[in-house]
Design an enzyme around this catalytic site. Structure first.
Site, mmCIF file in Angstrom:
data_model
loop_
_atom_site.group_PDB
_atom_site.id
_atom_site.type_symbol
_atom_site.label_atom_id
_atom_site.label_comp_id
_atom_site.label_asym_id
_atom_site.label_seq_id
_atom_site.Cartn_x
_atom_site.Cartn_y
_atom_site.Cartn_z
ATOM 1 N N ASP A 239 -3.037 17.022 -8.584
ATOM 2 C CA ASP A 239 -4.344 16.678 -8.025
ATOM 3 C C ASP A 239 -5.010 15.529 -8.778
ATOM 4 O OD1 ASP A 239 -4.785 18.139 -10.345
ATOM 5 O OD2 ASP A 239 -5.678 19.850 -9.335
ATOM 6 N N ASN B 243 -11.469 31.098 -10.791
ATOM 7 C CA ASN B 243 -11.635 31.702 -9.461
ATOM 8 C C ASN B 243 -10.309 31.850 -8.731
ATOM 9 O OD1 ASN B 243 -11.020 29.084 -8.847
ATOM 10 N ND2 ASN B 243 -12.871 28.655 -7.665
ATOM 11 N N HIS C 134 -7.995 29.423 -8.347
ATOM 12 C CA HIS C 134 -7.449 28.232 -7.689
ATOM 13 C C HIS C 134 -6.193 27.734 -8.397
ATOM 14 C CE1 HIS C 134 -10.220 25.293 -10.106
ATOM 15 N NE2 HIS C 134 -9.025 25.236 -10.607
ATOM 16 N N GLU D 94 -9.151 25.834 -3.556
ATOM 17 C CA GLU D 94 -10.218 26.781 -3.856
ATOM 18 C C GLU D 94 -10.163 28.016 -2.944
ATOM 19 O OE1 GLU D 94 -11.661 26.243 -6.499
ATOM 20 O OE2 GLU D 94 -12.790 24.382 -6.636
#
Ligand code: GLP
Length: 247
Positions: free
Chosen positions: A67, A136, A138, A143
């Site tokens: 990313d 979280n 990811h 996400e």
């Protein structure tokens, strides 16, 4: 999923680097999927140590990063391009043309994403994908509420991710709100996956990733469906798994 627990962050980094080094040794022209974040920093340091001892070469290796922040220049010291150069690429004999990181400043993002996918396919797919995990759940920047069928795409970052990643910026306002990320489909097509997690703050998400249900609400849970995943943890990140064994 194969779960390996290292004593601490140092041992985790050594084990991860050894796995990457073995991959390059067994297949010098390996296509490596690489990750950023604090977790793999020790792995890259250890990989450099192995490289500097003359035990591995990157001369034929090809890399694709997971990313990149949308809107950041390569020269920005918070870009993932900058991170990879500092922590690995500028210290090894990898050919510049074999390094691939999504271009966060591409004029046509849609085109950039399609092109990124086709470059991965043309390289023969990813042999070994290194992953960290967000608080979280990811992976990359996929996400919660992700579409499992997504390939490389523009994502909007969660508030929680912006808050977590603000530790690298002067203030939370400076953290980009969007990023280009390989999708879950791209990641799942990798032949082998190595996920790293360190520290107590990852213990609960790791427990849920391994034992919870497979849901877009916890993107990393999809890895339960991949045939060749190593989850490499330190004792703190693995601390809730022991509870499962005794219950
Ligand atoms: C970022 C990256 C992820 C990484 C995550 C966790 O959001 N896009 O690829 O896994 O952070 O980072 P850390 O290792 O610093 O906890």
């Amino acid at each position: 999923m194969r779960i390996v627990v290292a004593r601490d962050y140092e041992e985790l980094s050594k084990k991860a680097a050894n796995i990457l080094a073995s991959q390059i040794t067994l297949k010098p022209d390996s296509v490596l999927g690489l990750a950023t974040g604090a977790t793999p920093v020790g792995t890259y340091m250890e990989l450099l140590r192995i490289y500097n001892e003359g035990d591995i070469s990157f001369s034929e290796a090809v890399t694709f990063n997971l990313d990149e922040y949308y809107g950041l220049d390569k020269e920005n010291n918070q870009s993932y391009y900058y991170f990879m150069m500092e922590h690995l690429f500028k210290h090894v004999n990898i050919k510049h043309k074999n390094i691939h990181i999504p271009d966060g400043r591409a004029k046509d993002i849609q085109e950039e994403c399609i092109h990124y996918e086709s470059k991965i396919a043309k390289a023969g797919g990813i042999d070994l994908q290194l992953l960290g995990i967000g608080r979280n759940g990811h992976i990359g920047f996929n996400e919660p509420d992700v579409k499992f069928e997504a390939e490389t795409h523009l994502v909007t970052l969660d508030e929680d991710t912006i808050e977590a990643n603000s530790r690298f910026f002067i203030s939370p306002e400076e953290v980009p709100k969007q990023a280009i990320s390989m999708g879950i489909k791209t990641i799942m097509h990798s032949k082998k996956i190595l996920l790293l997690a360190s520290g107590e703050e990852k213990a609960e998400i790791i427990y849920n990733m391994i034992y919870g249900k497979i849901t877009p609400e916890l993107p990393a849970s999809v890895l339960q469906l991949h045939p060749d995943v190593i989850v490499l943890l330190d004792e703190e990140a693995a601390s809730m798994l022991n509870k499962n064994r005794t219950s």
